[in-house]
Design a protein around this motif. Structure first.
Motif, PDB file in Angstrom:
ATOM      1  N   GLU A 123      -0.742   6.962  -2.294  1.00  0.00           N
ATOM      2  CA  GLU A 123      -0.511   7.644  -0.768  1.00  0.00           C
ATOM      3  C   GLU A 123       0.818   7.527  -0.467  1.00  0.00           C
ATOM      4  OE1 GLU A 123      -2.594   7.954   3.354  1.00  0.00           O
ATOM      5  OE2 GLU A 123      -3.975   7.460   1.700  1.00  0.00           O
TER       6      GLU A 123
ATOM      7  N   GLY B 106      -7.118  -0.980  -4.391  1.00  0.00           N
ATOM      8  CA  GLY B 106      -6.380  -1.207  -2.945  1.00  0.00           C
ATOM      9  C   GLY B 106      -4.875  -0.903  -3.372  1.00  0.00           C
ATOM     10  N   TYR B 107      -4.095  -1.485  -4.418  1.00  0.00           N
ATOM     11  CA  TYR B 107      -2.724  -1.400  -4.626  1.00  0.00           C
ATOM     12  C   TYR B 107      -2.646   0.127  -5.099  1.00  0.00           C
ATOM     13  CZ  TYR B 107       1.893  -2.161  -5.797  1.00  0.00           C
ATOM     14  OH  TYR B 107       3.345  -2.344  -6.039  1.00  0.00           O
TER      15      TYR B 107
ATOM     16  N   ALA C  76      -7.178  -5.661   1.056  1.00  0.00           N
ATOM     17  CA  ALA C  76      -7.087  -6.289  -0.209  1.00  0.00           C
ATOM     18  C   ALA C  76      -6.352  -7.619  -0.336  1.00  0.00           C
ATOM     19  CB  ALA C  76      -6.428  -5.207  -0.952  1.00  0.00           C
TER      20      ALA C  76
ATOM     21  N   TRP D 102      -0.035   0.877   4.363  1.00  0.00           N
ATOM     22  CA  TRP D 102      -0.302  -0.428   3.886  1.00  0.00           C
ATOM     23  C   TRP D 102      -1.413  -1.183   4.581  1.00  0.00           C
ATOM     24  CZ3 TRP D 102      -0.341  -5.012   6.308  1.00  0.00           C
ATOM     25  CH2 TRP D 102      -0.485  -6.326   5.415  1.00  0.00           C
TER      26      TRP D 102
ATOM     27  N   ALA E 273      -4.332   2.621  -4.438  1.00  0.00           N
ATOM     28  CA  ALA E 273      -4.504   3.988  -3.453  1.00  0.00           C
ATOM     29  C   ALA E 273      -3.373   3.775  -2.756  1.00  0.00           C
ATOM     30  CB  ALA E 273      -5.818   3.572  -2.838  1.00  0.00           C
ATOM     31  N   TYR E 274      -2.727   2.554  -2.242  1.00  0.00           N
ATOM     32  CA  TYR E 274      -1.437   2.423  -1.509  1.00  0.00           C
ATOM     33  C   TYR E 274      -0.398   3.353  -2.180  1.00  0.00           C
ATOM     34  CZ  TYR E 274       2.662   0.361   0.187  1.00  0.00           C
ATOM     35  OH  TYR E 274       4.022   0.071   0.446  1.00  0.00           O
TER      36      TYR E 274
ATOM     37  N   GLN F 207      -3.851   0.369   6.040  1.00  0.00           N
ATOM     38  CA  GLN F 207      -5.029   1.083   5.557  1.00  0.00           C
ATOM     39  C   GLN F 207      -5.656   0.339   4.444  1.00  0.00           C
ATOM     40  OE1 GLN F 207      -5.004   5.279   5.005  1.00  0.00           O
ATOM     41  NE2 GLN F 207      -6.815   5.408   4.490  1.00  0.00           N
ATOM     42  N   TYR F 208      -4.834   0.205   3.556  1.00  0.00           N
ATOM     43  CA  TYR F 208      -5.434  -0.063   1.806  1.00  0.00           C
ATOM     44  C   TYR F 208      -5.200  -1.835   1.655  1.00  0.00           C
ATOM     45  CZ  TYR F 208      -5.898   4.692   0.935  1.00  0.00           C
ATOM     46  OH  TYR F 208      -6.174   6.255   1.424  1.00  0.00           O
TER      47      TYR F 208
END
Length: 108
Positions: A77, A70-71, A29, A22, A73-74, A24-25
């Protein structure tokens, strides 16, 4: 105004790892998103629960944020660390207290 309560249930012992993803991305955001009026990232009393309470300027802002890179990617991952997909509950704020002021959002 529109609000969301997003609850993430992690696999046992993975809450800290999900929070690292969280950070990290999502931190940037959220900071950059002008549609967010409030964002509170919370740990539940259950050691495998994370809850994010969010207030947006509009329902469209909420929907748009859930489509951001961003969401995405979160989610990509953290997916293997979650016990289930996030539980996303829309809320309709009736009144809020912010900055010491109590504001009715609908007529009483």
């Amino acid at each position: 105004m529109h609000a969301l309560l997003v609850t993430h249930r992690t696999k046992a012992g993975q809450r800290d790892a999900v929070e690292a993803i969280w950070r990290q991305y999502m931190r940037a955001a959220v900071a950059e998103n002008t549609g967010h009026l409030l964002y509170a990232y919370n740990f539940g009393t259950d050691p495998d629960v994370i809850a994010a309470f969010q207030i947006f300027a509009s329902q469209e802002d909420a929907a748009a944020f859930l489509r951001t890179p961003g969401y995405a990617a979160y989610l990509a991952e953290s997916r293997d660390l979650l016990a289930a997909p996030p539980d996303i509950r829309p809320l309709i704020p009736r009144w809020i207290k912010a900055g010491g002021d109590l504001t009715d959002l609908v007529a009483p």
